[in-house]
Write a protein that holds these residues in place. Structure first.
Motif, PDB file in Angstrom:
ATOM      1  N   ASN A 195      75.203 -42.720 -96.030  1.00  0.00           N
ATOM      2  CA  ASN A 195      76.036 -42.982 -96.595  1.00  0.00           C
ATOM      3  C   ASN A 195      77.080 -43.197 -95.306  1.00  0.00           C
ATOM      4  O   ASN A 195      77.512 -44.615 -94.926  1.00  0.00           O
ATOM      5  N   LEU A 196      77.327 -42.219 -95.094  1.00  0.00           N
ATOM      6  CA  LEU A 196      78.606 -41.670 -93.819  1.00  0.00           C
ATOM      7  C   LEU A 196      77.262 -42.594 -92.719  1.00  0.00           C
ATOM      8  O   LEU A 196      78.463 -42.681 -91.937  1.00  0.00           O
ATOM      9  N   PHE A 197      76.505 -41.950 -92.446  1.00  0.00           N
ATOM     10  CA  PHE A 197      75.627 -42.728 -90.963  1.00  0.00           C
ATOM     11  C   PHE A 197      75.982 -43.937 -91.414  1.00  0.00           C
ATOM     12  O   PHE A 197      76.270 -44.729 -90.584  1.00  0.00           O
ATOM     13  N   MET A 198      75.654 -44.506 -92.265  1.00  0.00           N
ATOM     14  CA  MET A 198      75.560 -45.975 -92.109  1.00  0.00           C
ATOM     15  C   MET A 198      76.648 -46.374 -91.637  1.00  0.00           C
ATOM     16  O   MET A 198      76.971 -47.856 -91.484  1.00  0.00           O
ATOM     17  N   GLN A 199      78.078 -45.841 -92.475  1.00  0.00           N
ATOM     18  CA  GLN A 199      79.221 -46.708 -92.087  1.00  0.00           C
ATOM     19  C   GLN A 199      79.961 -46.136 -90.988  1.00  0.00           C
ATOM     20  O   GLN A 199      80.063 -46.458 -89.308  1.00  0.00           O
ATOM     21  N   TYR A 200      79.276 -44.461 -90.263  1.00  0.00           N
ATOM     22  CA  TYR A 200      79.419 -44.384 -88.509  1.00  0.00           C
ATOM     23  C   TYR A 200      79.148 -45.823 -87.723  1.00  0.00           C
ATOM     24  O   TYR A 200      79.548 -45.779 -86.850  1.00  0.00           O
ATOM     25  N   ALA A 217      68.668 -45.841 -92.930  1.00  0.00           N
ATOM     26  CA  ALA A 217      69.588 -45.144 -94.329  1.00  0.00           C
ATOM     27  C   ALA A 217      69.815 -46.182 -94.623  1.00  0.00           C
ATOM     28  O   ALA A 217      69.491 -45.064 -95.755  1.00  0.00           O
ATOM     29  N   ASP A 218      69.971 -47.157 -94.520  1.00  0.00           N
ATOM     30  CA  ASP A 218      70.389 -48.102 -95.701  1.00  0.00           C
ATOM     31  C   ASP A 218      68.630 -48.194 -96.646  1.00  0.00           C
ATOM     32  O   ASP A 218      68.771 -48.167 -98.272  1.00  0.00           O
ATOM     33  N   LEU A 219      68.057 -47.892 -96.067  1.00  0.00           N
ATOM     34  CA  LEU A 219      66.216 -48.260 -96.752  1.00  0.00           C
ATOM     35  C   LEU A 219      66.433 -47.209 -96.995  1.00  0.00           C
ATOM     36  O   LEU A 219      65.759 -47.051 -98.319  1.00  0.00           O
ATOM     37  N   ILE A 220      66.495 -45.802 -96.994  1.00  0.00           N
ATOM     38  CA  ILE A 220      66.156 -44.678 -97.574  1.00  0.00           C
ATOM     39  C   ILE A 220      67.170 -44.329 -98.924  1.00  0.00           C
ATOM     40  O   ILE A 220      66.263 -44.262 -99.743  1.00  0.00           O
ATOM     41  N   SER A 221      68.190 -44.994 -98.822  1.00  0.00           N
ATOM     42  CA  SER A 221      69.764 -44.690 -99.532  1.00  0.00           C
ATOM     43  C   SER A 221      68.612 -45.405-101.253  1.00  0.00           C
ATOM     44  O   SER A 221      69.107 -45.396-101.788  1.00  0.00           O
ATOM     45  N   ILE A 244      86.988 -39.824 -94.688  1.00  0.00           N
ATOM     46  CA  ILE A 244      85.527 -38.826 -94.666  1.00  0.00           C
ATOM     47  C   ILE A 244      84.601 -39.334 -93.204  1.00  0.00           C
ATOM     48  O   ILE A 244      84.203 -40.623 -93.866  1.00  0.00           O
ATOM     49  N   GLY A 245      84.167 -38.508 -92.500  1.00  0.00           N
ATOM     50  CA  GLY A 245      83.220 -39.119 -91.009  1.00  0.00           C
ATOM     51  C   GLY A 245      82.544 -37.980 -90.977  1.00  0.00           C
ATOM     52  O   GLY A 245      82.800 -37.101 -90.773  1.00  0.00           O
ATOM     53  N   LEU A 246      81.373 -38.466 -89.903  1.00  0.00           N
ATOM     54  CA  LEU A 246      80.365 -37.722 -89.814  1.00  0.00           C
ATOM     55  C   LEU A 246      80.765 -37.122 -87.751  1.00  0.00           C
ATOM     56  O   LEU A 246      81.754 -37.744 -87.783  1.00  0.00           O
ATOM     57  N   THR A 247      80.840 -36.170 -88.051  1.00  0.00           N
ATOM     58  CA  THR A 247      81.331 -35.168 -87.265  1.00  0.00           C
ATOM     59  C   THR A 247      80.366 -35.791 -85.952  1.00  0.00           C
ATOM     60  O   THR A 247      79.250 -35.890 -86.094  1.00  0.00           O
ATOM     61  N   LYS A 248      79.800 -34.999 -84.396  1.00  0.00           N
ATOM     62  CA  LYS A 248      79.372 -35.448 -83.643  1.00  0.00           C
ATOM     63  C   LYS A 248      78.039 -34.216 -83.601  1.00  0.00           C
ATOM     64  O   LYS A 248      77.088 -34.652 -84.035  1.00  0.00           O
ATOM     65  N   THR A 249      78.436 -32.879 -84.660  1.00  0.00           N
ATOM     66  CA  THR A 249      76.869 -32.310 -85.193  1.00  0.00           C
ATOM     67  C   THR A 249      76.145 -33.392 -86.029  1.00  0.00           C
ATOM     68  O   THR A 249      74.739 -33.185 -86.048  1.00  0.00           O
ATOM     69  N   ASN A 277      71.684 -46.816 -80.282  1.00  0.00           N
ATOM     70  CA  ASN A 277      70.443 -47.394 -80.924  1.00  0.00           C
ATOM     71  C   ASN A 277      70.874 -47.198 -82.757  1.00  0.00           C
ATOM     72  O   ASN A 277      70.316 -46.966 -83.743  1.00  0.00           O
ATOM     73  N   ALA A 278      72.168 -46.910 -83.154  1.00  0.00           N
ATOM     74  CA  ALA A 278      73.046 -46.563 -84.552  1.00  0.00           C
ATOM     75  C   ALA A 278      72.895 -47.579 -85.802  1.00  0.00           C
ATOM     76  O   ALA A 278      72.578 -47.035 -86.482  1.00  0.00           O
ATOM     77  N   PHE A 279      72.907 -48.803 -84.946  1.00  0.00           N
ATOM     78  CA  PHE A 279      72.529 -50.286 -86.298  1.00  0.00           C
ATOM     79  C   PHE A 279      70.815 -49.639 -86.650  1.00  0.00           C
ATOM     80  O   PHE A 279      70.905 -49.737 -87.868  1.00  0.00           O
ATOM     81  N   ASN A 280      70.327 -49.829 -85.574  1.00  0.00           N
ATOM     82  CA  ASN A 280      69.038 -49.223 -86.379  1.00  0.00           C
ATOM     83  C   ASN A 280      68.825 -48.798 -87.365  1.00  0.00           C
ATOM     84  O   ASN A 280      67.626 -48.626 -88.250  1.00  0.00           O
ATOM     85  N   LEU A 281      69.360 -47.076 -87.134  1.00  0.00           N
ATOM     86  CA  LEU A 281      69.165 -46.077 -87.398  1.00  0.00           C
ATOM     87  C   LEU A 281      69.400 -46.184 -88.907  1.00  0.00           C
ATOM     88  O   LEU A 281      69.422 -45.652 -90.030  1.00  0.00           O
TER      89      LEU A 281
END
Length: 172
Positions: free
Chosen positions: A101-106, A72-76, A155-160, A64-68
């Motif tokens: 921003n990192l989640f959007m890129q993820y 994130a983009d809307l919140i930003s 910089i990227g997000l980790t699994k956590t 569901n990453a693209f929807n999430l």
């Protein structure tokens, strides 16, 4: 930079200044930064696929990453628009802006440069490095050198980081 490119750049800036609102310019600048980050990591949309394989909740977030990321983009965007009404210095939360921003890129299997994160969070490069270091110590982000340019840190997000941000975005 040669003289012709300088003239072209100035012409483009003059047209932007005459026809665009400040918010539109900032959104365009963000897009250009993401493009530069993509070039630094030799990103190709053809390679987009899940990054992590693990627990059910992480798999659900990956699917569901693209929807999430749209959330994130809307919140930003909402956070940026607040500064139209209230001084942004009062509302500053650089770590949160970076994580969004990192989640959007993820979601696009991409990372961001330190400079882009500083701009996204509206902080100095020094403050951005301090914040990134704190996020790295918490296990939310990881840093690596660009394959294209070793002087650039990605910089990227980790699994956590993906799991925590994804769980939050699922709830909003």
């Amino acid at each position: 930079m040669d003289a012709a490119k300088t003239v072209q750049r100035q012409d483009m800036l003059d047209r932007l200044a005459n026809g665009w609102k400040p918010r539109e310019m900032r959104e365009f600048a963000t897009t250009v930064l993401r493009l530069a980050d993509s070039i630094d990591q030799n990103w190709s949309g053809l390679n987009v696929r899940p990054i992590f394989r693990s627990p059910k909740s992480l798999n659900r977030i990956e699917r569901n990453a693209f929807n999430l990321a749209a959330k994130a983009d809307l919140i930003s965007l909402q956070r940026q628009r607040r500064t139209d009404f209230i001084d942004g210095n009062v509302l500053s939360e650089p770590a949160w802006d970076m994580l969004l921003n990192l989640f959007m890129q993820y979601a696009g299997a991409a990372k961001m440069t330190t400079d882009s994160l500083a701009i996204a969070a509206k902080v100095s490069p020094d403050k951005a490095c301090q914040t990134i270091t704190a996020l790295e110590a918490l296990g939310y982000v990881s840093c690596s050198a660009s394959i294209v340019n070793p002087d650039v840190t990605l910089i990227g997000l980790t699994k956590t980081g993906v799991l925590r941000m994804g769980q939050y975005l699922e709830q909003v």
